[in-house]
Design a protein around this motif. Structure first.
Motif, PDB file in Angstrom:
ATOM      1  N   VAL A  15       0.851  -1.199   0.000  1.00  0.00           N
ATOM      2  CA  VAL A  15       0.000   0.000   0.000  1.00  0.00           C
ATOM      3  C   VAL A  15       0.894   1.259   0.000  1.00  0.00           C
ATOM      4  CG1 VAL A  15      -1.718   1.317   1.307  1.00  0.00           C
ATOM      5  CG2 VAL A  15      -1.959  -1.164   1.115  1.00  0.00           C
ATOM      6  N   LEU A  16       1.979   1.209   0.772  1.00  0.00           N
ATOM      7  CA  LEU A  16       2.885   2.372   0.811  1.00  0.00           C
ATOM      8  C   LEU A  16       3.513   2.628  -0.552  1.00  0.00           C
ATOM      9  CD1 LEU A  16       4.709   1.850   4.249  1.00  0.00           C
ATOM     10  CD2 LEU A  16       2.968   3.564   3.685  1.00  0.00           C
ATOM     11  N   SER A  17       3.788   1.572  -1.310  1.00  0.00           N
ATOM     12  CA  SER A  17       4.383   1.790  -2.629  1.00  0.00           C
ATOM     13  C   SER A  17       3.367   2.464  -3.560  1.00  0.00           C
ATOM     14  CB  SER A  17       4.950   0.488  -3.211  1.00  0.00           C
ATOM     15  OG  SER A  17       3.915  -0.396  -3.537  1.00  0.00           O
ATOM     16  N   ALA A  18       2.074   2.187  -3.339  1.00  0.00           N
ATOM     17  CA  ALA A  18       1.042   2.879  -4.133  1.00  0.00           C
ATOM     18  C   ALA A  18       0.960   4.358  -3.730  1.00  0.00           C
ATOM     19  CB  ALA A  18      -0.309   2.201  -3.943  1.00  0.00           C
ATOM     20  N   VAL A  19       1.164   4.638  -2.440  1.00  0.00           N
ATOM     21  CA  VAL A  19       1.154   6.036  -1.981  1.00  0.00           C
ATOM     22  C   VAL A  19       2.299   6.800  -2.657  1.00  0.00           C
ATOM     23  CG1 VAL A  19       1.523   7.538   0.033  1.00  0.00           C
ATOM     24  CG2 VAL A  19       0.020   5.547   0.223  1.00  0.00           C
ATOM     25  N   PHE A  89     -11.361   6.887   4.943  1.00  0.00           N
ATOM     26  CA  PHE A  89     -10.639   6.587   3.690  1.00  0.00           C
ATOM     27  C   PHE A  89     -11.624   6.305   2.560  1.00  0.00           C
ATOM     28  CE2 PHE A  89      -6.997   4.769   6.458  1.00  0.00           C
ATOM     29  CZ  PHE A  89      -6.481   6.033   6.618  1.00  0.00           C
ATOM     30  N   ARG A  90     -12.700   5.566   2.891  1.00  0.00           N
ATOM     31  CA  ARG A  90     -13.705   5.247   1.860  1.00  0.00           C
ATOM     32  C   ARG A  90     -14.362   6.531   1.352  1.00  0.00           C
ATOM     33  NH1 ARG A  90     -15.083   0.835   5.872  1.00  0.00           N
ATOM     34  NH2 ARG A  90     -13.565  -0.709   5.197  1.00  0.00           N
ATOM     35  N   ASP A  91     -14.663   7.439   2.284  1.00  0.00           N
ATOM     36  CA  ASP A  91     -15.267   8.721   1.879  1.00  0.00           C
ATOM     37  C   ASP A  91     -14.295   9.515   1.009  1.00  0.00           C
ATOM     38  OD1 ASP A  91     -17.550   8.154   3.265  1.00  0.00           O
ATOM     39  OD2 ASP A  91     -16.991   9.311   5.054  1.00  0.00           O
ATOM     40  N   MET A  92     -13.016   9.505   1.389  1.00  0.00           N
ATOM     41  CA  MET A  92     -12.016  10.273   0.626  1.00  0.00           C
ATOM     42  C   MET A  92     -11.884   9.723  -0.796  1.00  0.00           C
ATOM     43  SD  MET A  92      -8.916  10.852   3.314  1.00  0.00           S
ATOM     44  CE  MET A  92      -9.215  11.374   4.981  1.00  0.00           C
ATOM     45  N   LEU A  93     -11.904   8.395  -0.937  1.00  0.00           N
ATOM     46  CA  LEU A  93     -11.791   7.805  -2.281  1.00  0.00           C
ATOM     47  C   LEU A  93     -12.990   8.202  -3.137  1.00  0.00           C
ATOM     48  CD1 LEU A  93     -10.403   4.206  -1.489  1.00  0.00           C
ATOM     49  CD2 LEU A  93      -9.143   6.150  -2.439  1.00  0.00           C
ATOM     50  N   LYS A  94     -14.165   8.239  -2.523  1.00  0.00           N
ATOM     51  CA  LYS A  94     -15.372   8.663  -3.262  1.00  0.00           C
ATOM     52  C   LYS A  94     -15.218  10.106  -3.719  1.00  0.00           C
ATOM     53  CE  LYS A  94     -18.720   5.745  -0.988  1.00  0.00           C
ATOM     54  NZ  LYS A  94     -19.314   5.756   0.343  1.00  0.00           N
ATOM     55  N   ALA A 108      -8.832  16.869  -7.270  1.00  0.00           N
ATOM     56  CA  ALA A 108      -8.677  15.414  -7.125  1.00  0.00           C
ATOM     57  C   ALA A 108      -7.305  15.115  -6.512  1.00  0.00           C
ATOM     58  CB  ALA A 108      -8.817  14.728  -8.480  1.00  0.00           C
ATOM     59  N   LEU A 109      -6.288  15.822  -6.998  1.00  0.00           N
ATOM     60  CA  LEU A 109      -4.926  15.603  -6.474  1.00  0.00           C
ATOM     61  C   LEU A 109      -4.791  16.092  -5.036  1.00  0.00           C
ATOM     62  CD1 LEU A 109      -2.652  16.409  -9.539  1.00  0.00           C
ATOM     63  CD2 LEU A 109      -2.924  14.211  -8.393  1.00  0.00           C
ATOM     64  N   GLN A 110      -5.472  17.202  -4.737  1.00  0.00           N
ATOM     65  CA  GLN A 110      -5.443  17.693  -3.338  1.00  0.00           C
ATOM     66  C   GLN A 110      -6.038  16.653  -2.393  1.00  0.00           C
ATOM     67  OE1 GLN A 110      -7.613  21.379  -3.548  1.00  0.00           O
ATOM     68  NE2 GLN A 110      -5.827  22.570  -4.175  1.00  0.00           N
ATOM     69  N   GLN A 111      -7.175  16.105  -2.801  1.00  0.00           N
ATOM     70  CA  GLN A 111      -7.828  15.061  -1.990  1.00  0.00           C
ATOM     71  C   GLN A 111      -6.950  13.817  -1.868  1.00  0.00           C
ATOM     72  OE1 GLN A 111     -10.813  14.478  -0.178  1.00  0.00           O
ATOM     73  NE2 GLN A 111     -10.656  16.685  -0.155  1.00  0.00           N
ATOM     74  N   LEU A 112      -6.320  13.460  -2.985  1.00  0.00           N
ATOM     75  CA  LEU A 112      -5.455  12.280  -2.990  1.00  0.00           C
ATOM     76  C   LEU A 112      -4.279  12.486  -2.036  1.00  0.00           C
ATOM     77  CD1 LEU A 112      -4.860   9.483  -4.233  1.00  0.00           C
ATOM     78  CD2 LEU A 112      -3.593  10.644  -6.046  1.00  0.00           C
ATOM     79  N   HIS A 113      -3.798  13.712  -1.985  1.00  0.00           N
ATOM     80  CA  HIS A 113      -2.684  14.036  -1.083  1.00  0.00           C
ATOM     81  C   HIS A 113      -3.137  13.892   0.380  1.00  0.00           C
ATOM     82  CE1 HIS A 113       1.023  15.757   0.304  1.00  0.00           C
ATOM     83  NE2 HIS A 113       0.362  16.656   0.999  1.00  0.00           N
ATOM     84  N   ILE A 114      -4.333  14.406   0.676  1.00  0.00           N
ATOM     85  CA  ILE A 114      -4.869  14.296   2.047  1.00  0.00           C
ATOM     86  C   ILE A 114      -5.054  12.814   2.411  1.00  0.00           C
ATOM     87  CG2 ILE A 114      -6.898  14.773   3.501  1.00  0.00           C
ATOM     88  CD1 ILE A 114      -7.231  17.407   1.821  1.00  0.00           C
ATOM     89  N   TYR A 115      -5.588  12.061   1.457  1.00  0.00           N
ATOM     90  CA  TYR A 115      -5.787  10.619   1.664  1.00  0.00           C
ATOM     91  C   TYR A 115      -4.444   9.924   1.937  1.00  0.00           C
ATOM     92  CZ  TYR A 115      -6.707   5.731   0.269  1.00  0.00           C
ATOM     93  OH  TYR A 115      -6.773   4.354   0.227  1.00  0.00           O
ATOM     94  N   SER A 116      -3.447  10.245   1.102  1.00  0.00           N
ATOM     95  CA  SER A 116      -2.129   9.607   1.235  1.00  0.00           C
ATOM     96  C   SER A 116      -1.515   9.884   2.598  1.00  0.00           C
ATOM     97  CB  SER A 116      -1.164  10.113   0.159  1.00  0.00           C
ATOM     98  OG  SER A 116      -1.642   9.765  -1.111  1.00  0.00           O
ATOM     99  N   ALA A 118      -3.071  10.745   5.371  1.00  0.00           N
ATOM    100  CA  ALA A 118      -3.852  10.079   6.430  1.00  0.00           C
ATOM    101  C   ALA A 118      -3.545   8.580   6.455  1.00  0.00           C
ATOM    102  CB  ALA A 118      -5.346  10.317   6.194  1.00  0.00           C
ATOM    103  N   LEU A 119      -3.380   8.009   5.279  1.00  0.00           N
ATOM    104  CA  LEU A 119      -3.073   6.580   5.185  1.00  0.00           C
ATOM    105  C   LEU A 119      -1.683   6.291   5.770  1.00  0.00           C
ATOM    106  CD1 LEU A 119      -4.375   3.969   4.091  1.00  0.00           C
ATOM    107  CD2 LEU A 119      -3.369   4.473   1.867  1.00  0.00           C
ATOM    108  N   LEU A 120      -0.726   7.178   5.514  1.00  0.00           N
ATOM    109  CA  LEU A 120       0.618   7.013   6.078  1.00  0.00           C
ATOM    110  C   LEU A 120       0.565   7.013   7.611  1.00  0.00           C
ATOM    111  CD1 LEU A 120       2.912   9.309   3.867  1.00  0.00           C
ATOM    112  CD2 LEU A 120       2.699   6.826   3.785  1.00  0.00           C
ATOM    113  N   ASP A 121      -0.201   7.959   8.167  1.00  0.00           N
ATOM    114  CA  ASP A 121      -0.339   8.033   9.630  1.00  0.00           C
ATOM    115  C   ASP A 121      -0.978   6.765  10.186  1.00  0.00           C
ATOM    116  OD1 ASP A 121       0.739  10.527   9.743  1.00  0.00           O
ATOM    117  OD2 ASP A 121      -1.166  11.601   9.869  1.00  0.00           O
TER     118      ASP A 121
END
Ligand SMILES: [Fe+2]
Ligand SMILES: [Fe+2]
Length: 187
Positions: A15-19, A89-94, A108-116, A118-121
């Protein structure tokens, strides 16, 4: 490390490699909007199908309930927080998908950055705290049982599909390299 922890940690690594790939989004957008959209959609599929389906499902349906059974305090504490993160995370992907559908790539990229981020944390907390409890809470047999239930879940969801999702990251990585390796880099 036992295979139960090993499996969870190795899924986190993937998952981290996808981030890491998601972080190339800005650069891609500057080069090629259509290619950027295509790659972001494929990353969304990965996060939804691998990170959420194969990985979060193991935590939500197998690991966390067993941990809660061992220590009721976890249910209202650390585990509750992890489950709330999964929902976020599910809401962010939507939300990322909605922006892509509107061709609003910047947001979309801003949201993806926030998601990434949060996922790292989230992964850091699980690696450093939650998964460390496994050997404290469970005996050897229970840890083995968790492992076999993880494998059963992978079989149920499809091992080939899981392998294909991991492979898709290699293809995405190659494509990002191809798209971003132009003479602009040297000039
Ligand atoms: Fe999690
Ligand atoms: Fe996790």
């Amino acid at each position: 490390m036992d295979p139960t922890q090993e499996l969870l940690f190795s899924e986190h690594e993937i998952v981290l490699s996808a981030v890491t790939l998601a972080e190339k989004g800005e650069k891609l957008l500057a080069r090629d909007e259509a290619a950027c959209e295509n790659i972001l959609r494929r990353l969304l599929t990965f996060f939804r199908d691998y990170a959420d389906l194969y990985h979060h499902k193991k935590e939500e349906e197998i690991l966390f309930p067993e941990m809660n059974r061992k220590n009721a305090l976890l249910e209202e504490g650390a585990i509750k927080e992890m489950l709330e993160n999964h929902d976020d995370f599910r809401d962010m992907l939507k939300s990322i998908e909605r922006f892509l559908d509107k061709k609003d790539f910047t947001r979309a990229l801003q949201q993806l950055h926030i998601y990434s981020e949060a996922l790292l944390d989230h992964i850091a907390v699980e690696n450093d705290e939650i998964f460390q409890m496994i050997t404290v809470l469970f005996d050897e047999k229970e840890i083995k049982d968790l492992y076999f239930r993880f494998l059963d879940l992978d079989r149920e969801l499809g091992e080939d599909k899981k392998a294909a999702l991991v492979k898709s990251l290699d293809q995405i990585r190659q494509e990002i390299i191809r798209l971003t390796a132009t003479e602009c880099d040297h000039g």
